[in-house]
Design an enzyme around this catalytic site. Structure first.
Site, mmCIF file in Angstrom:
data_model
loop_
_atom_site.group_PDB
_atom_site.id
_atom_site.type_symbol
_atom_site.label_atom_id
_atom_site.label_comp_id
_atom_site.label_asym_id
_atom_site.label_seq_id
_atom_site.Cartn_x
_atom_site.Cartn_y
_atom_site.Cartn_z
ATOM 1 N N SER A 1 0.809 -1.215 0.000
ATOM 2 C CA SER A 1 0.000 0.000 0.000
ATOM 3 C C SER A 1 0.850 1.277 0.000
ATOM 4 C CB SER A 1 -0.950 -0.047 1.203
ATOM 5 O OG SER A 1 -1.903 0.966 1.142
ATOM 6 N N ASP B 1 10.535 5.230 -9.602
ATOM 7 C CA ASP B 1 10.122 5.855 -10.857
ATOM 8 C C ASP B 1 10.892 7.144 -11.149
ATOM 9 O OD1 ASP B 1 8.352 3.849 -11.329
ATOM 10 O OD2 ASP B 1 6.530 5.014 -10.941
ATOM 11 N N LYS C 1 -0.484 -4.053 -3.526
ATOM 12 C CA LYS C 1 -1.807 -3.498 -3.195
ATOM 13 C C LYS C 1 -1.916 -2.119 -3.843
ATOM 14 C CE LYS C 1 -4.917 -2.295 0.607
ATOM 15 N NZ LYS C 1 -5.079 -0.849 0.420
#
Length: 560
Positions: free
Chosen positions: A294, A305, A319
């Site tokens: 999460s 990223d 998740k």
């Protein structure tokens, strides 16, 4: 003519689409109304004509839970009596005595396993190993630890009396405790581990944990930290906004971190960094594992990223769903999944498809072959689905079956309690080692307790025998199978010798906690940590660090 035909057909097509949409919408509303009417009628019929009296609340709650179980495990109904549980989950705060507890089968009652520093239980003198006999005069023998926990919790400032049996003390001890608001620290430990490498363990994403992270980074910089390791292993997540705030500590203002997409306009949101960062240059490593989920995946995935951090460990849980809370009549709440989230590269890390289930009811995992390629800011390949794939996966040692059963058993706990009674002090957590004599005492105690465990190899051999018989090879493999069965006879002495290193570590962990608390336990567990050792090697070699973050490097590599 063509233009006239085009002008005529376009409105007709639009009208047709809108008509179909309106029809489907009305049909959905009709079906929903009809099913609710059926449900209401069944409850009334049962109440009027069923042979025994029904319990409406219990029956309807059961129906609600069964209905929600077909969606996903994060959509949950909380009736008024369980509202506090939801509150604790969101805020990380509750009112009670401030101690972890566990049911002890051998004692048939709940025991104190970890009284938190400076909390009511510790201040009142409760210790690890104390067996609770009664709470406010009520005998709790045979009562589940959940029920005992509910009795220990209450309004801040209220008092309770707890009677315990303490190992090494003949008579029961009675302590008076005043409940207080308990807020578990989101950062249980941080410090300089090696040279100028700062380490921070973040255990959850509760309210204002980003402020704690900011303070920890500034403090470590003051101590000379020039690079950082943030440990998110087994961090199940929490506040989405707090994860964005922590990313903001390391990346510039104005960057889009998370985009949520759901059915309603309110579910479609964009979360950006809103402040100036405190460090965009220091080398950074994020540690993850299969229980990293999460909000933790937002933090790890976003920094991956942006090519701002090297992610080390094993693939995360996956998740990619967002929940919100809705108030219900009767002071209840519904926590429900309202959106999916997407991190900077545009990927969603959701690993399980709850809309398609296997025959046994389990949600299907999205296979790697069906995942899509995305790209980091520098052009490195990353994928959606299946969680965050680390940039580096050190090969760690797998947990043996013996260790798994020992963790569930209470013998290690009891041995550590006795060890504390016999030893006034031990070496620091950084250097403590369980000696061979003590280990021999433990193995004797374990065998006398009647401890046993299921050997997975034995189960597999049994299945193999059945398959061999089914396929008609029983006669020609009879001697081989008999020989293998003999070699795989349950031998606890062999297992305790073969896995002595890991069993000693498990015992030492429990012993260290009794002398140095949670921080000491964390420090001990960081020894012989494969992920951490690999992180040190990366941070000590800046060429390798930069190479991992360069576009020509694959998203996942294997460490030696």
């Amino acid at each position: 003519m063509r233009k006239r035909y085009l002008f005529i057909t376009i409105p007709i097509a639009l009208f047709t689409i809108l008509a179909i949409f309106a029809f489907n919408k009305d049909r959905h509303k009709f079906q929903l109304s009809q099913q609710l009417s059926i449900f209401n009628s069944i409850i009334k019929e049962l109440d009027l004509f069923y042979v025994d009296s029904i319990m409406p609340q219990k029956m309807i709650e059961g129906g609600i839970n069964a209905m929600l179980s077909g969606l996903d495990p994060y959509t949950v109904y909380y009736p008024e009596k369980e509202a506090d549980e939801l509150k604790i989950m969101i805020t990380g705060k509750y009112a009670g005595i401030g101690s972890a507890i566990r049911f002890h089968t051998g004692k048939n009652t709940t025991v104190i396993t970890d009284p938190y520093d400076n909390m009511p239980a510790a201040k009142a003198g409760l210790r690890i190993g104390d067996a609770i006999l009664s709470i406010n005069g009520i005998d709790i023998h045979g009562m589940s630890s959940d029920s005992a926990s509910n009795m220990l919790r209450g309004e801040p400032g209220t008092k309770l009396t707890v009677k315990v049996e303490r190992p090494g003390v003949k008579k029961p001890i009675t302590v008076n405790i005043e409940r207080a608001s308990i807020a578990l620290p989101p950062i249980p430990y941080y410090g300089i581990l090696k040279d100028s490498i700062g380490y921070i363990q973040l255990s959850t994403f509760t309210e204002n944990c980003s402020k704690d992270m900011r303070r920890a980074i500034i403090d470590l910089k003051g101590q000379g930290a020039k690079s950082f390791i943030i440990d998110l292993r087994s961090n199940g997540g929490g506040s989405l906004q707090e994860s964005v705030n922590i990313v903001n500590l390391f990346v510039p203002k104005g960057k889009t971190i998370v985009t949520t997409k759901g059915k309603t306009k309110k579910s479609n949101e964009e979360y950006k960094t809103s402040r100036e960062p405190i460090d965009t240059e220091s080398p950074l490593i994020i540690l993850v594992n299969g229980q990293t989920a999460s909000a933790s995946e937002i933090l790890a995935g976003s920094l991956q990223d942006f090519d701002r951090a090297v992610v080390v460990g094993s693939r995360t849980f996956g998740k990619g769903l967002v929940q919100s809370t809705r108030t219900l009549p009767g002071n209840g709440y519904l926590k429900l999944t309202t959106a999916k989230y997407y991190i900077p590269s545009g990927r969603c890390v959701q690993a399980l498809d709850y809309s398609h289930r296997q025959e046994d009811g389990r949600a299907q995992r999205i296979p790697d072959s069906l995942t899509n390629v995305f790209y980091t800011a520098a052009g490195r390949e990353v994928r959606d689905g299946g969680g965050i794939r680390p940039d580096l996966q050190p090969k760690g040692e797998e947990l043996s079956t013996l260790l798994y059963y020992l963790i569930q058993d209470m013998t290690v706990f009891d041995f550590a309690t006795e060890y504390k009674l016999k030893h006034e002090k031990i070496a620091p957590a950084e250097t403590f080692e369980l000696d061979d004599e003590s280990y021999a005492q433990f193995t004797k105690m374990l065998k006398e307790s009647g401890f046993n465990y299921d050997m997975q190899s034995g189960k597999i051999l049994k299945e193999l025998k059945e398959m061999i018989e089914f396929e008609g090879y029983a006669d020609i493999t009879k001697e081989d199978i008999a020989s293998l069965e003999k070699k795989l006879q349950h031998n606890l002495d062999h297992a305790l010798t073969h896995f002595s290193k890991h069993v000693k570590q498990l015992i030492s962990d429990e012993i260290v906690k009794r002398y140095y608390g949670q921080k000491g336990e964390i420090i001990y567990n960081l020894r012989d940590d494969t992920d951490l050792e690999e992180s040190f090697r990366i941070l000590e070699n800046m060429e390798r660090y930069k190479e991992i973050l360069s576009p020509q490097k694959k998203a996942v590599t294997k460490a030696d």
